[in-house]
Design an enzyme around this catalytic site. Sequence first.
Site, PDB file in Angstrom:
ATOM      1  N   LYS A 190       0.857  -1.184   0.000  1.00 60.43           N
ATOM      2  CA  LYS A 190       0.000   0.000   0.000  1.00 60.43           C
ATOM      3  C   LYS A 190       0.893   1.235   0.000  1.00 60.43           C
ATOM      4  CE  LYS A 190      -3.483   2.422   2.712  1.00 60.43           C
ATOM      5  NZ  LYS A 190      -4.489   2.308   3.767  1.00 60.43           N
ATOM      6  N   ARG A 200     -10.752  10.142   2.294  1.00 59.93           N
ATOM      7  CA  ARG A 200     -10.643  10.790   3.607  1.00 59.93           C
ATOM      8  C   ARG A 200     -11.841  11.692   3.857  1.00 59.93           C
ATOM      9  NH1 ARG A 200      -4.117  11.381   3.375  1.00 59.93           N
ATOM     10  NH2 ARG A 200      -3.763   9.126   3.268  1.00 59.93           N
ATOM     11  N   GLU A 229       7.377  -6.793   1.025  1.00 64.78           N
ATOM     12  CA  GLU A 229       6.173  -6.660   1.874  1.00 64.78           C
ATOM     13  C   GLU A 229       5.252  -7.871   1.694  1.00 64.78           C
ATOM     14  OE1 GLU A 229       5.132  -4.651   4.133  1.00 64.78           O
ATOM     15  OE2 GLU A 229       6.130  -2.713   3.919  1.00 64.78           O
ATOM     16  N   LYS A 244      -2.214  -1.456  -3.793  1.00 59.42           N
ATOM     17  CA  LYS A 244      -3.078  -0.283  -3.718  1.00 59.42           C
ATOM     18  C   LYS A 244      -2.243   0.980  -3.811  1.00 59.42           C
ATOM     19  CE  LYS A 244      -5.937   2.055  -0.390  1.00 59.42           C
ATOM     20  NZ  LYS A 244      -6.379   2.129   0.982  1.00 59.42           N
ATOM     21  N   TYR A 309     -15.262   1.198  -6.273  1.00 59.56           N
ATOM     22  CA  TYR A 309     -16.520   1.921  -6.088  1.00 59.56           C
ATOM     23  C   TYR A 309     -17.410   1.770  -7.322  1.00 59.56           C
ATOM     24  CZ  TYR A 309     -13.624   3.669  -2.355  1.00 59.56           C
ATOM     25  OH  TYR A 309     -12.789   3.713  -1.268  1.00 59.56           O
TER      26      TYR A 309
HETATM   27  C1  PBG Z   1      -6.942   3.257   5.759  1.00 59.27           C
HETATM   28  C2  PBG Z   1      -7.434   3.221   4.353  1.00 59.27           C
HETATM   29  C3  PBG Z   1      -7.337   4.221   3.392  1.00 59.27           C
HETATM   30  C4  PBG Z   1      -7.958   3.729   2.238  1.00 59.27           C
HETATM   31  C5  PBG Z   1      -8.398   2.431   2.515  1.00 59.27           C
HETATM   32  N1  PBG Z   1      -8.041   2.131   3.823  1.00 59.27           N
HETATM   33  C6  PBG Z   1      -6.838   5.613   3.502  1.00 59.27           C
HETATM   34  C7  PBG Z   1      -5.440   5.893   3.819  1.00 59.27           C
HETATM   35  O1  PBG Z   1      -4.564   5.026   3.867  1.00 59.27           O
HETATM   36  O2  PBG Z   1      -5.176   7.071   4.057  1.00 59.27           O
HETATM   37  C8  PBG Z   1      -8.096   4.479   0.959  1.00 59.27           C
HETATM   38  C9  PBG Z   1      -9.100   3.942  -0.017  1.00 59.27           C
HETATM   39  C10 PBG Z   1      -9.442   4.853  -1.132  1.00 59.27           C
HETATM   40  O3  PBG Z   1      -8.831   5.904  -1.371  1.00 59.27           O
HETATM   41  O4  PBG Z   1     -10.397   4.516  -1.838  1.00 59.27           O
HETATM   42  N2  PBG Z   1      -7.923   2.791   6.653  1.00 59.27           N
END
Ligand code: PBG
Length: 320
Positions: A190, A200, A229, A244, A309
């Site tokens: 990630k 957010r 990782e 991601k 989404y």
């Molecule tokens: C953290 C989390 C995030 C996303 C999924 N899980 C945000 C971050 O790491 O700041 C982002 C998912 C998205 O942008 O669609 N709980």
Amino acid sequence: MRRLRRTPALRRLAAETRISVDDVIAPLFVREGIDEPQPISSLPGVVQHTRDSLVKEVRRLSGLGVPAVILFGVPLRKDAEGSEAWNPDGIVQVALRELRDEVGDDVVLMADLCLDEYTDHGHCGVLTPTGDVDNDATIELYARVALAQARAGAAVVAPSGMMDGQVGAIRGALDDAGYRDTAVLAYAAKYASALYGPFRDAVDVSIVGGGDRKGYQQDPANAREALAEVDLDLAEGADMVMVKPALAYLDVIAAVRASVDVPVAAYHVSGEYSMIKAAAERGWIDGTAVALEHLLAIKRAGADMILTYLAGELAETLHG
Ligand code: PBG
């Protein structure tokens, strides 16, 4: 080369990659203490659900053939530790129990496992007195969250905090408590991406002091590090691994696919979705066609499943 491109049927026959509703996981937001679903302005078409509207949406997605959903909670109360994340009566646990009663095993119920939605400072873990994220104290809390989610009916927990050792801590806690069948989908690679902005907004998170997550999420400059990782997460007991975001990291998806045999997931994140919607709204692109092209590219790179989404829309497009 053009002979096999002549007709739709020939192209269908010769296609190397296909996208189907079986490949997608719908991310859903559920917010505590609201009576009506709340739109999210930077994520058009996505809402913060009430408990009732969440159940209806999962039933609708199930009817469309979507095999899985992943839940994110927006709690009423945030604190320094993020304790609502493991409260048995916390919003995600309540929602999981209701969904388990409603859809049972017809839909795979996944729970995002992190603290950022629950902490008042917005970081994915607890802080040391100097304001750093405390890795080892945080993974102990993740173990509590995993148990709360498993007890409430999550079939899959998905740790997204990028703490070292998080998968091992969670797997150990689940096994010790007898939740051997609860699977772990690790957000393994990630990245500290600018594409999470709309998310957010969706979870009402802002990081204290204008901070960022670069101290725990991966540097977009690094691809080989993603394989390290992934190896660590698999050694710690992950059942599936995730990359991601997706489109800017197709090379990483392909490298992970080539190096492991477990299912590989990719997250087409909020910013990727919103860019399509914003340009389509202005008439600059054909949103449906671009959405299909994005999802197909992510599969072609090697992902077996995509968190998106677009899940509901894709199902409607493919059925229509
Ligand atoms: C953290 C989390 C995030 C996303 C999924 N899980 C945000 C971050 O790491 O700041 C982002 C998912 C998205 O942008 O669609 N709980």
